[in-house]
Design an enzyme around this catalytic site. Sequence first.
Site, PDB file in Angstrom:
ATOM      1  N   LYS A 138      -1.275   4.577  15.593  1.00 46.59           N
ATOM      2  CA  LYS A 138      -2.136   5.360  14.696  1.00 46.59           C
ATOM      3  C   LYS A 138      -3.615   4.951  14.779  1.00 46.59           C
ATOM      4  CE  LYS A 138       1.176   6.654  11.089  1.00 46.59           C
ATOM      5  NZ  LYS A 138       1.363   6.725   9.633  1.00 46.59           N
ATOM      6  N   ASN A 163      -2.764  10.319  12.302  1.00 44.63           N
ATOM      7  CA  ASN A 163      -1.331  10.607  12.527  1.00 44.63           C
ATOM      8  C   ASN A 163      -1.105  11.988  13.124  1.00 44.63           C
ATOM      9  OD1 ASN A 163      -1.687  12.296  10.323  1.00 44.63           O
ATOM     10  ND2 ASN A 163       0.289  11.800   9.421  1.00 44.63           N
ATOM     11  N   ILE A 214      -3.225 -11.949  -0.073  1.00 42.34           N
ATOM     12  CA  ILE A 214      -4.283 -11.525  -0.996  1.00 42.34           C
ATOM     13  C   ILE A 214      -5.496 -10.951  -0.253  1.00 42.34           C
ATOM     14  CG2 ILE A 214      -6.021 -12.496  -2.586  1.00 42.34           C
ATOM     15  CD1 ILE A 214      -3.447 -12.088  -4.019  1.00 42.34           C
ATOM     16  N   LYS A 240      -5.771  -9.234   2.365  1.00 39.30           N
ATOM     17  CA  LYS A 240      -5.622  -7.841   2.795  1.00 39.30           C
ATOM     18  C   LYS A 240      -5.829  -6.886   1.618  1.00 39.30           C
ATOM     19  CE  LYS A 240      -2.278  -6.769   5.785  1.00 39.30           C
ATOM     20  NZ  LYS A 240      -0.930  -6.898   6.429  1.00 39.30           N
ATOM     21  N   ALA A 273      -0.440  -3.755   0.887  1.00 40.27           N
ATOM     22  CA  ALA A 273      -1.814  -3.490   1.342  1.00 40.27           C
ATOM     23  C   ALA A 273      -1.848  -3.325   2.862  1.00 40.27           C
ATOM     24  CB  ALA A 273      -2.739  -4.632   0.898  1.00 40.27           C
ATOM     25  N   LEU A 321      12.930  12.140  11.834  1.00 40.99           N
ATOM     26  CA  LEU A 321      13.270  13.439  11.250  1.00 40.99           C
ATOM     27  C   LEU A 321      12.291  14.525  11.676  1.00 40.99           C
ATOM     28  CD1 LEU A 321      14.240  12.549   7.591  1.00 40.99           C
ATOM     29  CD2 LEU A 321      15.682  13.683   9.265  1.00 40.99           C
ATOM     30  N   ASN A 364      -0.207  -7.789  -3.359  1.00 40.89           N
ATOM     31  CA  ASN A 364       0.222  -7.995  -1.974  1.00 40.89           C
ATOM     32  C   ASN A 364       0.521  -9.467  -1.738  1.00 40.89           C
ATOM     33  OD1 ASN A 364       0.722  -6.679   0.531  1.00 40.89           O
ATOM     34  ND2 ASN A 364      -1.039  -7.724   1.409  1.00 40.89           N
TER      35      ASN A 364
HETATM   36  P1  ATR Z   1       3.087  -0.303   7.286  1.00 47.27           P
HETATM   37  O1  ATR Z   1       2.296   0.354   8.369  1.00 47.27           O
HETATM   38  O2  ATR Z   1       4.494   0.174   7.162  1.00 47.27           O
HETATM   39  O3  ATR Z   1       2.367  -0.318   5.971  1.00 47.27           O
HETATM   40  P2  ATR Z   1       2.281  -3.033   7.609  1.00 47.27           P
HETATM   41  O4  ATR Z   1       0.882  -2.600   7.846  1.00 47.27           O
HETATM   42  O5  ATR Z   1       2.841  -4.144   8.448  1.00 47.27           O
HETATM   43  O6  ATR Z   1       3.276  -1.819   7.764  1.00 47.27           O
HETATM   44  O7  ATR Z   1       2.409  -3.421   6.054  1.00 47.27           O
HETATM   45  C1  ATR Z   1       3.599  -3.875   5.481  1.00 47.27           C
HETATM   46  C2  ATR Z   1       3.368  -4.227   4.015  1.00 47.27           C
HETATM   47  O8  ATR Z   1       4.578  -4.795   3.509  1.00 47.27           O
HETATM   48  C3  ATR Z   1       2.279  -5.270   3.798  1.00 47.27           C
HETATM   49  O9  ATR Z   1       1.720  -5.099   2.527  1.00 47.27           O
HETATM   50  C4  ATR Z   1       3.096  -6.561   3.872  1.00 47.27           C
HETATM   51  O10 ATR Z   1       2.500  -7.667   3.226  1.00 47.27           O
HETATM   52  P3  ATR Z   1       1.406  -8.577   4.012  1.00 47.27           P
HETATM   53  O11 ATR Z   1       0.142  -7.781   3.976  1.00 47.27           O
HETATM   54  O12 ATR Z   1       1.346  -9.833   3.236  1.00 47.27           O
HETATM   55  O13 ATR Z   1       1.965  -8.757   5.406  1.00 47.27           O
HETATM   56  C5  ATR Z   1       4.333  -6.152   3.112  1.00 47.27           C
HETATM   57  N1  ATR Z   1       5.477  -6.984   3.464  1.00 47.27           N
HETATM   58  C6  ATR Z   1       6.234  -6.889   4.572  1.00 47.27           C
HETATM   59  N2  ATR Z   1       7.213  -7.834   4.565  1.00 47.27           N
HETATM   60  C7  ATR Z   1       7.062  -8.556   3.416  1.00 47.27           C
HETATM   61  C8  ATR Z   1       7.754  -9.646   2.806  1.00 47.27           C
HETATM   62  N3  ATR Z   1       8.816 -10.219   3.396  1.00 47.27           N
HETATM   63  N4  ATR Z   1       7.323 -10.101   1.615  1.00 47.27           N
HETATM   64  C9  ATR Z   1       6.278  -9.526   0.997  1.00 47.27           C
HETATM   65  N5  ATR Z   1       5.560  -8.488   1.517  1.00 47.27           N
HETATM   66  C10 ATR Z   1       5.948  -8.003   2.703  1.00 47.27           C
END
Ligand code: ATR
Length: 267
Positions: A67, A88, A154, A156, A128, A16, A151
């Site tokens: 980023k 960003n 844990i 993270k 996280a 967007l 999260n």
């Molecule tokens: P972004 O930059 O969008 O924050 P990211 O850094 O990959 O992307 O973070 C995604 C978040 O969604 C994390 O908190 C991730 O949990 P983990 O730290 O355990 O990976 C969470 N997440 C993504 N898919 C998930 C799932 N299927 N179940 C639970 N948490 C999920």
Amino acid sequence: MFINLGLIGNPLTHSLSPSIHTHFLEKSRLNGGYTCFEVKSKEELEDIIDIFKRYSFTGINITVPYKCDIINFCDKIEYSAENIGAVNTILFKNKKIYGYNTDVFGFSKIFIDEHIDISDKKVLLLGAGGASRAAMQFFSENKPKELLIANRTIDKAMELKKIFNINATILNLDEVNDINCDIAVNSTSLGLNGEIFPYKANVKYAVIDMQYKPYNTPFLELYSDYGIKKINGFTMLIWQAYKSFNIWTDKEFYPDIKKLKDIAYNF
Ligand code: ATR
């Protein structure tokens, strides 16, 4: 003068940002353009930065997955971007590259616009990952009464607590269903593909999702029969863009939120 602006990331489908920044250029009566550049690899990042310099770009937004990598190209980084570990927005000025993170401003506008005071609120942050860091920076500057971070991984969440040096209770996402809180913020990527959001705390005051599509995101959908504030990530999206535009041009104005909402939800 023509103001060259743009966005780098991969993938960049359905961004967007060009519509938002074109609106900002019109609103501030500046002549310019905002172009998307899909950068396929880290190697291409260096080339594209050279191109931006050669063509006298004013500023660029950076999205996933660059980023963090972009930091290596910055001569100077603003405090919150450094804390978050992600940039960003970059500004090209006097042959130097300045790095910023405008997501914190975007996130803080949610609380300002909705008149939400978190100093007496128990806040639950879901996630996280990268997106959670803007929220954590905001919470480190505006302390909630109590903070819980849930999260799947844990470690993270523990690391997040350490980086931002905040008092927080760490939970596994599975424990969220037993939690009572005032505000719940979703920063996870769960629900992005339209699936039902699988974790639901009991929330008394407001639910905030960093996702903005569809308007009622799967996370907000969970609370459709709760008489509480429901805020998606659209406010954050607009105001982080506004802050970037302000860094590039020094212009101040009030965005036409209704017009931008029409663009965002009537593709
Ligand atoms: P972004 O930059 O969008 O924050 P990211 O850094 O990959 O992307 O973070 C995604 C978040 O969604 C994390 O908190 C991730 O949990 P983990 O730290 O355990 O990976 C969470 N997440 C993504 N898919 C998930 C799932 N299927 N179940 C639970 N948490 C999920």
